[in-house]
Design an enzyme around this catalytic site. Structure first.
Site, PDB file in Angstrom:
ATOM      1  CB  SER A 103      59.461  94.569   3.689  1.00 49.99           C
ATOM      2  OG  SER A 103      58.517  94.317   2.924  1.00 49.99           O
TER       3      SER A 103
ATOM      4  CG  HIS B 268      55.400  92.517   6.244  1.00 50.06           C
ATOM      5  ND1 HIS B 268      56.070  91.617   5.961  1.00 50.06           N
ATOM      6  CD2 HIS B 268      55.415  93.473   5.347  1.00 50.06           C
ATOM      7  CE1 HIS B 268      56.841  91.929   5.100  1.00 50.06           C
ATOM      8  NE2 HIS B 268      56.378  92.971   4.985  1.00 50.06           N
TER       9      HIS B 268
ATOM     10  CG  ASP C 268      57.735  88.643   6.708  1.00 48.38           C
ATOM     11  OD1 ASP C 268      58.054  87.498   6.790  1.00 48.38           O
ATOM     12  OD2 ASP C 268      56.590  89.132   6.872  1.00 48.38           O
TER      13      ASP C 268
END
Ligand SMILES: *[C@@H]1O[C@H](CO)[C@@H](O)[C@H](O)[C@H]1NC(C)=O
Ligand SMILES: *[C@@H]1O[C@H](CO)[C@@H](O)[C@H](O)[C@H]1NC(C)=O
Ligand SMILES: *[C@@H]1O[C@H](CO)[C@@H](O)[C@H](O)[C@H]1NC(C)=O
Length: 490
Positions: free
Chosen positions: A161, A272, A187
């Site tokens: 992330s 995610h 991601d």
């Protein structure tokens, strides 16, 4: 309705990102004060997955390297977490540490960049902090090089992330003479990074080799949690990248029922965080590595048109990726299962029909695939009617390894449109005669296996009656077909 609820949950998530978060765990005042005091990045070295404390490396203190058991002859993998809504390190971190440490054949130093006190803020503040944390990581790596001749090329940053962009900033802060070996973005975060210039996000320039796994790029209200654009040398888009199997609403609903409202952030994170679990899976199941195939988009991939491995067009997802690149970016697609082991087997099926009647036919078929190891049944519906002589190409994925495909049994299931065809047939065939003429002939089935890159052609076992009949099963066996035909495009 499910979509509506999902948007609602997503809105909550966004509120979390930009302002007051309804899910924030309320720490005691003392805890908050303490966190603010050591608002800093901690670079930890971890012994194994159960080592929750870690051992802190301190700049210009070579004794801490020794104390923490840093082994300069092994590579260094550093895990970098993302934005935090609750101020706690997430559980996947320990799973990944354990998976990295369990590979005894290729031992590595495992580090963790703990920047939780800088990540536990409003999203925009956490984003600003990524640059600072990246610079701190770079400072450590440059010091390791200077004091221990530990080359940055032996470093692999794995950032999830916002952590992916921290890795990017670490890479760009190193200077071109000291490039980091590899960066993996799991991601990588989208909001405030999508569409920005390469120097403001993770990009292929940030390391010798950069790969990314995109798992939650579905857009809600103009935002996607994961970045959509390719930002690496190899960008993997499992299941198209927008959403992941097993993260759908019904499953989420069950999860919320079981785990209460706190499960909402967890469920929003499902797709995610899938990027992380795919990466861990690649460490844990060495014999079940997933392959991604280069393709322009998911549409073409779903037609089975992209299962080629020629000229580096495919690569292994996760830790064991082939680290070679031509400089240009490649977008890779693959299908996965909903849980570990995630790997599936990809096949392209090309079915050539000859329709000798004018009316379109919309049949539903079932195929049984008989392999050397296993037999599997798969239903197929051709989206459009079979109007004339057409070759259909589609992707089929199997959860299990059936071995080498030997026989295909092809069955035309009864379908609602059949009565219409029946009428046609009756006009063709004199009443009372058993209809042997359905007007639909299946000439060949061509198969390409993505995982083995094997091409095969199947022909009807019996040439007595080539017509397909409803409810009747036709057996297709391997046959030789002229090369020129086999190599027709795709
Ligand atoms: C450091 O790593 C090397 C290579 O994996 C290994 O041979 C050596 O025993 C390690 N040293 C220590 C002190 O563990
Ligand atoms: C389809 O192919 C068959 C046999 O090759 C031929 O008889 C028929 O005219 C073709 N139909 C169309 C619409 O091209
Ligand atoms: C392959 O081509 C040859 C010559 O062109 C032909 O005689 C033969 O029937 C073809 N085989 C098939 C299976 O189409």
């Amino acid at each position: 309705y499910a979509h509506f609820l999902f948007s609602f949950l997503f809105l909550f998530f966004c509120i979390c990102m930009w302002g007051v978060c309804p899910f924030r765990r309320r720490g005691g005042a003392a805890e908050t004060r303490k966190r603010l005091q050591d608002a800093q990045t901690r670079l930890l070295l971890l012994k194994d997955g159960s080592d929750r404390l870690g051992c802190q490396l301190r700049l210009h203190r070579p004794d801490t390297l020794q104390e923490c058991g840093f082994n300069a002859s092994q590579p260094l993998v550093m895990i970098i977490h993302g934005w935090s809504v609750d101020g706690f390190l997430e559980n996947w971190i320990w799973k990944m540490v354990a998976a990295l440490k369990s590979r005894q054949a290729q031992p590595v130093n495992v580090g963790l960049v703990d920047w939780i006190s800088l990540a536990y803020h409003h999203y925009a503040v956490a984003v600003r902090n990524t640059r600072i944390v990246g610079q701190e990581v770079a400072t450590l790596l440059l010091w390791l090089e200077e004091s221990m001749q530990f080359s940055p090329s032996k470093v692999h940053l794995v950032g999830y992330s916002l952590g992916a962009h921290v890795s990017g900033f670490a890479g760009s802060s190193m200077g071109s003479k000291h490039k980091i070996g590899r960066i993996t973005g799991l991601d990588p975060a989208g909001p405030m990074f999508e569409g920005t210039s390469p120097s403001d996000r993770l990009s292929p320039d940030d390391a010798i080799f950069v790969d990314a796994i995109h798992t939650f790029t579905r857009e809600h209200m103009g935002l996607s949690v994961g970045i959509k654009q390719p930002i690496a040398h190899y960008d993997f888009y499992p299941n198209g990248g927008s959403f992941q199997p097993g993260c759908h609403f019904l499953e989420l609903y069950k999860h919320i029922a079981e785990h209460g409202l706190n499960a909402i952030t967890q469920t929003i994170k499902c797709a995610h965080e899938r990027s992380v679990h795919l990466f861990i899976d690649s460490l844990q199941h060495k014999d079940l590595q997933s392959t991604g195939y280069q393709c322009s988009d998911m549409d073409r991939f779903s037609q089975g048109l992209c299962l080629s491995c020629k000229k580096g067009h495919c690569n292994t997802l996760g830790y064991n990726i082939r680290r070679e690149h031509s400089g240009k970016n490649r977008r890779l697609f693959l299908i996965t299962r909903a849980q570990a082991p995630f790997r599936v087997y990809h096949y392209q099926f090309k079915i050539q029909f000859i329709n000798q009647i004018e009316k379109p036919v919309e049949p539903t078929f079932t195929m049984s695939l008989l392999g050397t190891k296993e037999e599997m049944k798969i239903p197929i519906t051709l989206g459009e009617g079979i109007t004339s002589n057409k070759t259909y190409s589609f992707l089929i994925t199997l959860d299990k390894d059936i071995g080498e495909l030997i026989v295909i049994k092809f069955k035309w299931e009864k379908s609602a449109v059949w009565p219409n065809i029946w009428n046609t047939v009756q006009t063709i065939i004199p009443w009372g005669v058993v209809p042997h003429y359905s007007g639909l002939v299946l000439k060949t089935i061509r198969v390409k296996a993505g995982e083995t890159q094997q091409r095969m052609t199947f022909c009807p076992e019996s040439t007595d009656d080539l017509q397909l009949h409803p409810t009747q099963e036709k057996v297709f066996v391997k046959c030789e077909v002229n090369e020129s035909e086999t190599h027709a495009k795709n």
